[in-house]
Design a protein around this motif. Structure first.
Motif, PDB file in Angstrom:
ATOM      1  N   ALA A 214       0.816  -1.211   0.000  1.00 29.95           N
ATOM      2  CA  ALA A 214       0.000   0.000   0.000  1.00 29.95           C
ATOM      3  C   ALA A 214       0.850   1.263   0.000  1.00 29.95           C
ATOM      4  N   GLU A 215       2.067   1.173   0.520  1.00 29.05           N
ATOM      5  CA  GLU A 215       2.962   2.329   0.586  1.00 29.05           C
ATOM      6  C   GLU A 215       4.217   2.112  -0.262  1.00 29.05           C
ATOM      7  N   LEU A 216       4.122   1.239  -1.244  1.00 28.04           N
ATOM      8  CA  LEU A 216       5.295   0.850  -2.014  1.00 28.04           C
ATOM      9  C   LEU A 216       5.997   2.040  -2.650  1.00 28.04           C
ATOM     10  N   ALA A 217       5.236   2.965  -3.209  1.00 32.76           N
ATOM     11  CA  ALA A 217       5.835   4.097  -3.917  1.00 32.76           C
ATOM     12  C   ALA A 217       6.699   4.961  -3.009  1.00 32.76           C
ATOM     13  N   ASP A 218       6.384   4.993  -1.716  1.00 39.12           N
ATOM     14  CA  ASP A 218       7.142   5.807  -0.770  1.00 39.12           C
ATOM     15  C   ASP A 218       8.018   4.972   0.155  1.00 39.12           C
ATOM     16  N   SER A 219       8.171   3.698  -0.166  1.00 35.78           N
ATOM     17  CA  SER A 219       8.929   2.806   0.694  1.00 35.78           C
ATOM     18  C   SER A 219      10.389   2.738   0.283  1.00 35.78           C
ATOM     19  N   PRO A 220      11.255   2.192   1.132  1.00 36.21           N
ATOM     20  CA  PRO A 220      12.663   2.029   0.758  1.00 36.21           C
ATOM     21  C   PRO A 220      12.871   1.122  -0.454  1.00 36.21           C
ATOM     22  N   LEU A 221      11.880   0.328  -0.809  1.00 38.58           N
ATOM     23  CA  LEU A 221      12.026  -0.558  -1.955  1.00 38.58           C
ATOM     24  C   LEU A 221      12.141   0.205  -3.257  1.00 38.58           C
ATOM     25  N   THR A 222      11.515   1.376  -3.336  1.00 41.77           N
ATOM     26  CA  THR A 222      11.523   2.128  -4.577  1.00 41.77           C
ATOM     27  C   THR A 222      12.087   3.535  -4.444  1.00 41.77           C
ATOM     28  N   ARG A 223      12.458   3.940  -3.218  1.00 42.01           N
ATOM     29  CA  ARG A 223      13.103   5.243  -3.050  1.00 42.01           C
ATOM     30  C   ARG A 223      14.554   5.151  -3.441  1.00 42.01           C
ATOM     31  N   PRO A 224      15.127   6.198  -4.016  1.00 43.36           N
ATOM     32  CA  PRO A 224      16.565   6.207  -4.311  1.00 43.36           C
ATOM     33  C   PRO A 224      17.379   6.055  -3.039  1.00 43.36           C
ATOM     34  N   ARG A 225      18.497   5.366  -3.127  1.00 45.23           N
ATOM     35  CA  ARG A 225      19.397   5.232  -1.981  1.00 45.23           C
ATOM     36  C   ARG A 225      20.416   6.357  -1.987  1.00 45.23           C
TER      37      ARG A 225
END
Length: 225
Positions: A214-225
């Motif tokens: 539900a929060e994938l777009a703002d999660s560490p999985l898809t945020r730039p490192r």
């Protein structure tokens, strides 16, 4: 500093994607009980996520007589096998894997489950079409919290530690990821609390795969490192 999104996501399976933590707990509790090692079930649960060698050290002490260890593992495996046809993905698990793949992320199942268990877990998920790489305990010389299984997952998938995130449900997952400087996202669906996961170093904590999705777009999985 990297500005692109991670190239892949490493997922633990047991307790993270498939609802098995308490099945392993009961199976180990009964195996130990049959061998006259009464260990409270809550104590057993706190050890789930370790490899069986370290789990038995943790529960019975490293100075114990290890001659019975193979019988204990065999008893656990026999008991756990009874649940294989009833294994169930945790809420949102399959959709999360597919959503990651749709975003161009390589999906890696970085599990230290025994080879004979991995097939049952994959059948429960039924998502092989979006999975790039799958490991098993045979790929690791040392079990979690050692990082061996994550190193094997990186090597087999061709990913680098700098471009992945690991998703797990135990403090042992967080510890293993930390040894490779891989950010670990914790899920509480394996029975470990938000505070424990965050305290161990998880960069974010969610209730289960559905909450992470539900929060994938703002999660560490898809945020730039």
């Amino acid at each position: 500093m990297a500005t692109e999104q991670p190239h892949g996501v490493l997922f633990d399976i047991d307790g993270t994607l498939v609802d098995t933590t308490y099945l392993h707990t009961v199976s180990w509790w009964e195996a130990l009980r049959q061998a006259d090692h009464p260990v409270p079930m809550a104590t057993v649960h706190r050890s789930i996520g370790m490899g069986s060698d370290k789990l038995l050290d943790h529960l019975l002490g490293p100075e114990r007589d290890r001659d019975d260890d193979p019988k204990l593992r065999e008893a656990h495996d026999t008991l756990y096998t009874e649940y294989w046809e009833r294994l169930t993905p945790l809420p949102g698990a399959v959709d999360l894997l597919r959503a990651c793949a749709e975003r161009g992320l390589r999906v890696v199942l970085a599990t230290s489950a025994a080879e004979h268990e991995v097939g049952a877990l994959r059948r429960a998920l039924n998502a092989d079409d979006v999975v790039d790489t799958v490991t098993s305990s045979a790929d690791a010389q040392e079990s979690k919290p050692a990082p061996d299984i994550l190193e094997a997952a990186l090597e087999q998938s061709g990913l680098s530690a700098e471009r992945v995130v690991f998703v797990g449900d135990s403090v042992w997952d967080v510890a293993a990821a930390g040894k490779l400087d891989i950010p670990c996202v914790g899920l509480t669906c394996g029975g470990t609390s938000r505070g424990e996961l965050a305290g161990a170093g998880a960069v974010a904590v969610y209730d289960d795969p559905a909450a992470l999705l539900a929060e994938l777009a703002d999660s560490p999985l898809t945020r730039p490192r």
